[in-house]
Design a protein around this motif. Structure first.
Motif, short mmCIF file in Angstrom:
data_model
loop_
_atom_site.label_atom_id
_atom_site.label_comp_id
_atom_site.label_asym_id
_atom_site.label_seq_id
_atom_site.Cartn_x
_atom_site.Cartn_y
_atom_site.Cartn_z
N UNK A 253 0.80 -1.21 0.00
CA UNK A 253 0.00 0.00 0.00
C UNK A 253 0.83 1.26 0.00
N UNK A 254 0.17 2.38 -0.23
CA UNK A 254 0.82 3.69 -0.15
C UNK A 254 1.41 3.88 1.24
N UNK A 255 2.61 4.45 1.29
CA UNK A 255 3.21 4.75 2.57
C UNK A 255 4.06 3.61 3.13
N UNK A 256 4.28 3.66 4.44
CA UNK A 256 5.19 2.74 5.11
C UNK A 256 4.41 1.69 5.92
N UNK A 257 4.76 0.41 5.72
CA UNK A 257 4.18 -0.67 6.53
C UNK A 257 4.70 -0.54 7.96
N UNK A 258 3.78 -0.56 8.93
CA UNK A 258 4.15 -0.30 10.32
C UNK A 258 4.36 -1.57 11.15
N UNK A 259 3.84 -2.71 10.70
CA UNK A 259 3.88 -3.91 11.56
C UNK A 259 4.44 -5.10 10.80
N UNK A 260 5.63 -4.96 10.29
CA UNK A 260 6.27 -6.04 9.52
C UNK A 260 6.33 -7.34 10.32
N UNK A 261 6.67 -7.24 11.57
CA UNK A 261 6.87 -8.45 12.38
C UNK A 261 5.58 -9.27 12.53
N UNK A 262 4.42 -8.60 12.44
CA UNK A 262 3.15 -9.29 12.62
C UNK A 262 2.63 -9.94 11.33
N UNK A 263 3.10 -9.47 10.17
CA UNK A 263 2.50 -9.96 8.92
C UNK A 263 3.51 -10.65 7.99
N UNK A 264 4.81 -10.49 8.25
CA UNK A 264 5.81 -11.08 7.38
C UNK A 264 6.52 -12.24 8.10
N UNK A 265 7.00 -13.18 7.31
CA UNK A 265 7.80 -14.27 7.87
C UNK A 265 9.18 -13.72 8.22
N UNK A 266 9.90 -14.41 9.10
CA UNK A 266 11.27 -13.96 9.42
C UNK A 266 12.14 -13.82 8.18
N UNK A 267 12.01 -14.75 7.23
CA UNK A 267 12.79 -14.67 6.01
C UNK A 267 12.44 -13.42 5.22
N UNK A 268 11.16 -13.12 5.09
CA UNK A 268 10.74 -11.94 4.36
C UNK A 268 11.24 -10.66 5.04
N UNK A 269 11.21 -10.63 6.35
CA UNK A 269 11.73 -9.46 7.07
C UNK A 269 13.22 -9.28 6.81
N UNK A 270 13.96 -10.38 6.81
CA UNK A 270 15.41 -10.31 6.60
C UNK A 270 15.72 -9.84 5.18
N UNK A 271 14.99 -10.37 4.22
CA UNK A 271 15.22 -9.98 2.83
C UNK A 271 14.83 -8.52 2.59
N UNK A 272 13.79 -8.08 3.26
CA UNK A 272 13.38 -6.68 3.12
C UNK A 272 14.44 -5.75 3.70
N UNK A 273 15.00 -6.12 4.82
CA UNK A 273 16.08 -5.33 5.41
C UNK A 273 17.29 -5.29 4.47
N UNK A 274 17.56 -6.40 3.82
CA UNK A 274 18.67 -6.46 2.85
C UNK A 274 18.39 -5.54 1.66
N UNK A 275 17.16 -5.54 1.20
CA UNK A 275 16.80 -4.72 0.04
C UNK A 275 16.97 -3.23 0.33
N UNK A 276 16.72 -2.83 1.56
CA UNK A 276 16.83 -1.41 1.92
C UNK A 276 18.26 -0.91 1.83
N UNK A 277 19.20 -1.82 1.72
CA UNK A 277 20.61 -1.44 1.62
C UNK A 277 21.25 -1.94 0.33
#
Length: 866
Positions: A253-277
């Motif tokens: 969605x538009x804007x920033x996701x606020x609750x990644x830990x509640x809706x994403x798997x640990x792998x998805x969270x890690x990959x998203x953090x990698x993508x930001x860099x």
């Protein structure tokens, strides 16, 4: 919305066959300098709200709307149930006894005004199926701490709230609560909808909550109903919204996701953090994960915040592959580019796996060139919508690939500058978002990956196509076939001419950046734009705005005469040019002398202040052999044939007749006997519009069967299909039937011959050979034969003097040009030579159809023409 470029081309292609008028030529000047350079232009003086300089005045105000939304997606019924709390601040100097809200989903009702005003042939903004629109369950308002259920009136796509007491001026706040529900339409006028894919539905959700109408200092309430073609005008504010959807769905969605830990798997969270860099695309959820996913019970709530935006949209699906990469902004800040798309959109080499690269690329270019991107995330969604923009998120066709995917991504994200940052009124002035965006798209296309997908547009070819509705027209009153010109091409071309030929790059870009900075997150009018450009650039441009934006004036510059000082070429030349139509523009000339030297002369538009002709001295010392107006073909001249003076006309030899020219052509392509032996033919060809692939199939069967099919794979739609079977003639445009009147039907049937030159040689056909050799832009000499098909229809045929080949064909209905095509690259097929490159200049966009295959006498059946 970039898809209008394709719609424009499809409409023009069909018009070539049914002889719809697109322009006209003229022989005598219609120019009046008093009208072009009238001293009166601005309808009002500047005031305390909007200054005469084009900047917001010292008392400029605009209202504000902050939204808190909670919505639930029911995938079983495709239904959204939601509640919205709107904090509305009245910064105006007026008390407001009532408020207006937009209910855009009501356009999908069968009894909507949008449905009633859709032409019977349908179109892009036609409802393909109907819903019940919004179900408004409750409306409450809080003013001065008191909550009241208010009376409301719904009129089509608008809802008026009658307040229990007037909302006071100068900063008073009301809080509006609305509970609502609606069904997501499968096709929502190419702005919202849902697509069924192998691994689940893709929901692209927009116009999904009641939104405040704009109250401004220009009109008060801007309550134009939503009818499909015109887009939106919205207040700015902060959005805090939550989407509750079945577990297993990815929501973007538009804007920033606020609750990644509640809706994403640990792998998805890690990959998203990698993508930001990472400057390279990082996979968050790959195709293997999509394929292997198992149905899950329960619901997940995705929480987003988007600040200082005029709207928000979102998408959800179990089918999403998800990747992302870092965006580097000029200030040193970072944002995230990401894409979500189905497995079916992964094609090599240039499918949706490159989408995030495209998102990152265009946003970094625009941020550096014009104004820094303001949202934390930029998301590209593949789905049923061909191309539509919202703050921080865009919807693009899941079928797009290659240059088409770059083009639609670049265009839709360009809209984050116009109108997401510069908040113009799209309901009234489509050109202030579509035209400005199309203009900046051209610049990004040149830069991205060293111009990998860049296609230079030719302004000159647009001349005859630009005589329809003025740019300054409400989108809903512009003919749908002309919207691509009036809202996209013409304003973009105008800005290019203003930059390149009137102001110069430095002055223009400083003024244009100033306009963006002044009106970022505000509501400019056309007059604010005009005043800003004039004041910052230091130029009275009223003649330009009047001719280009307010009127549909035409341009026809011509070389009238070349003489010499005292009849001596060594003393210099006196060159006379003429302005034959009402539009005034600068003049650029390439002047070649007998020594082979070419000089470029640039004359300002002010040469036309005293009349329709202008004579200037060229300091040459030898005879002038050629004068060409607009050598770069940048201007939309309706008659380029009079742009060239070539030392006097070459004459056709006295012993050459029209039949000689036709016979030479028939001999050049293989001989009349081989031509007559053709009983059927199938031609397939491929072209592109802004990187979007178009397939053309043409079939012919003697004596009276013909089929033309122009298909857009990205949209899975027949842009144009024309079928002639004896007395029967049918036409389709963008998948919808188009009526063909009796006169057009007879004209189409009368012009079915595969090689019409055979018939032109028969007695009784009115053909005429021009006494002058026509030299084209490339210096090629051609014979011009005019064929009078009937009382109205005339065909102009240009044959290469040297080879005999037909190189250009122009059809005219009276003085109006209805079709033009250039032919080249002749190749032999079964003993007959055919052109394998067909160039069409349509609406300023050159479409080169390259022939893939030609089959002759292959035994096609009558079923191909049903």
């Amino acid at each position: 919305m970039t898809i209008n470029k394709i719609l424009l081309c499809s409409g023009f292609l069909l018009a070539c066959f049914v002889h719809a008028a697109v322009g006209q030529t003229t022989a005598t000047s219609k120019y009046d300098q008093h009208e072009a350079f009238s001293p009166l232009f601005y309808p009002t003086n500047g005031n305390e709200y909007r200054s005469a300089s084009g900047a917001p005045g010292h008392k400029y105000w605009q209202n504000r709307a902050d939204y808190t939304i909670s919505a639930v997606l029911d995938t079983a019924t495709h239904r959204i149930s939601g509640s919205v709390a709107i904090t509305y601040k009245n910064s105006s100097p007026d008390k407001l006894p009532f408020l207006w809200l937009q209910l855009d989903q009501n356009i999908y009702r069968e009894d909507s005004r949008g449905a009633a005003t859709t032409v019977v042939t349908g179109g892009r903004f036609a409802n393909r199926s109907f819903t019940e629109g919004y179900n408004i369950k409750a409306v409450n308002v809080v003013i001065n701490g008191k909550k009241t259920a208010v009376k409301y009136n719904i009129t089509d796509t608008r809802m008026q709230l009658i307040l229990p007491e007037a909302l006071k001026a100068d900063g008073a706040v009301a809080k509006i609560y609305v509970d609502y529900a609606y069904e997501v339409p499968q096709y929502g006028t190419d702005r919202t909808g849902r697509l069924n894919t192998r691994y689940g539905w893709i929901y692209e959700v927009a116009q999904w909550y009641p939104r405040m109408e704009v109250y401004d200092d220009i009109l008060g309430w801007n309550s134009i109903p939503y009818q499909g073609a015109s887009e939106f005008y919205l207040e700015y504010g902060d959005f805090d919204y939550t989407i509750t959807a079945p577990a297993g769905m990815i929501v973007a969605g538009s804007g920033q996701l606020q609750n990644e830990a509640q809706v994403l798997t640990p792998k998805q969270q890690a990959q998203l953090a990698k993508a930001r860099n990472s400057d390279k695309t990082v996979m968050i959820r790959d195709s293997a994960e999509v394929v292997a996913a198992q149905p899950r019970g329960g619901m997940h709530s995705w929480h987003f915040i988007c600040k200082n935006a005029r709207d928000v949209a979102w998408a959800a699906s179990t089918a999403f592959v998800w990747d992302a990469a870092r965006i580097n902004l000029p200030s040193g800040k970072k944002a995230l580019a990401q894409s979500v798309y189905p497995v079916e959109s992964i094609v090599t080499p240039n499918g949706w796996a490159r989408s995030t690269e495209f998102v990152k690329g265009c946003i970094e270019i625009y941020s550096k060139q014009w104004f820094e991107y303001t949202y934390p995330v930029a998301t590209n969604v593949a789905g049923i919508v061909g191309g539509m923009e919202y703050p921080g998120i865009v919807f693009c066709s899941h079928r797009s690939t290659g240059g088409g995917l770059w083009g639609v991504t670049d265009h839709e994200f360009g809209h984050n500058w116009f109108p997401m940052i510069v908040g113009s009124n799209e309901r009234k002035y489509a050109w202030m978002d579509e035209g400005f965006n199309t203009f900046i798209n051209d610049g990004s296309g040149k830069v991205f990956n060293n111009g990998e997908f860049y296609q230079k547009q030719q302004g000159q070819s647009m001349g005859r196509a630009m005589s329809g509705d003025p740019i300054m027209s409400t989108p809903d009153v512009i003919q749908s076939s002309y919207l691509g010109i009036a809202a996209y091409y013409k304003p973009a071309m105008g800005l290019s001419i203003l930059r390149d030929y009137v102001l110069g790059k430095e002055r223009f870009e400083y003024a244009f950046r100033t306009y963006i900075e002044r009106w970022a997150f505000k509501h400019p009018t056309p007059w604010d734009f005009f005043r800003t450009m004039e004041n910052v650039a230091g130029e009275d441009l009223s003649w330009f705005w009047r001719g280009w934006f307010l009127n549909s004036w035409k341009l026809d510059q011509s070389v009238k005469d070349v003489k010499y000082v005292n009849n001596d070429p060594a003393k210099g030349a006196l060159i006379t040019i003429e302005n034959l139509e009402q539009m005034a523009l600068p003049v650029v000339l390439a002047i070649t002398d007998s020594k082979g030297n070419t000089d470029t002369v640039k004359l300002p538009a002010e040469i036309w202040q005293r009349g329709s002709t202008w004579t200037f001295k060229q300091n040459s010392d030898s005879r002038i052999t050629k004068v060409v107006i607009d050598p770069d073909k940048a201007f939309p001249d309706i008659d380029p044939s009079n742009n060239i003076w070539a030392g006097g006309s070459k004459k056709v030899p006295a012993n050459v007749t029209a039949k000689d020219v036709l016979n030479k052509y028939l001999q050049a392509i293989g001989g009349i006997d081989k031509v007559k032996a053709i009983k059927d033919q199938v031609t397939t060809a491929t072209g592109t519009v802004q990187g979007t692939e178009i397939k053309m199939t043409r079939k012919f069967k003697s004596p009276d069967k013909f089929m033309l099919d122009v298909f857009i794979p990205m949209m899975n739609v027949h842009a144009t299909k024309l079928v002639v079977n004896g007395d029967s003639v049918s036409a389709i445009q963008m998948g919808n039937p188009v009526p063909v009147d009796a006169a057009s039907r007879e004209r189409i049937r009368a012009n079915l011959a595969l090689i019409p030159e055979v018939d032109y040689l028969k007695d009784g056909v009115e053909i005429h050979l021009s006494p002058n050799i026509v030299t084209d832009d490339n210096g090629k000499d051609t014979y011009l034969i005019t064929v009078k098909e009937d009382d109205d229809l005339v065909t102009e045929l240009y044959y290469d003097v040297a080879t005999g080949f037909l190189v250009k064909k122009i059809s005219r209905n009276g003085e109006q040009e209805t079709g033009a095509i250039e032919a080249s690259d002749y190749r032999e097929v079964n003993g007959v030579k055919f052109p394998f490159l067909l160039k069409n200049n349509i609406g300023g966009q050159q479409i080169d159809f390259k022939v893939d295959d030609i089959k002759i006498n292959s035994g096609i059946t009558d079923t191909d023409f049903k």
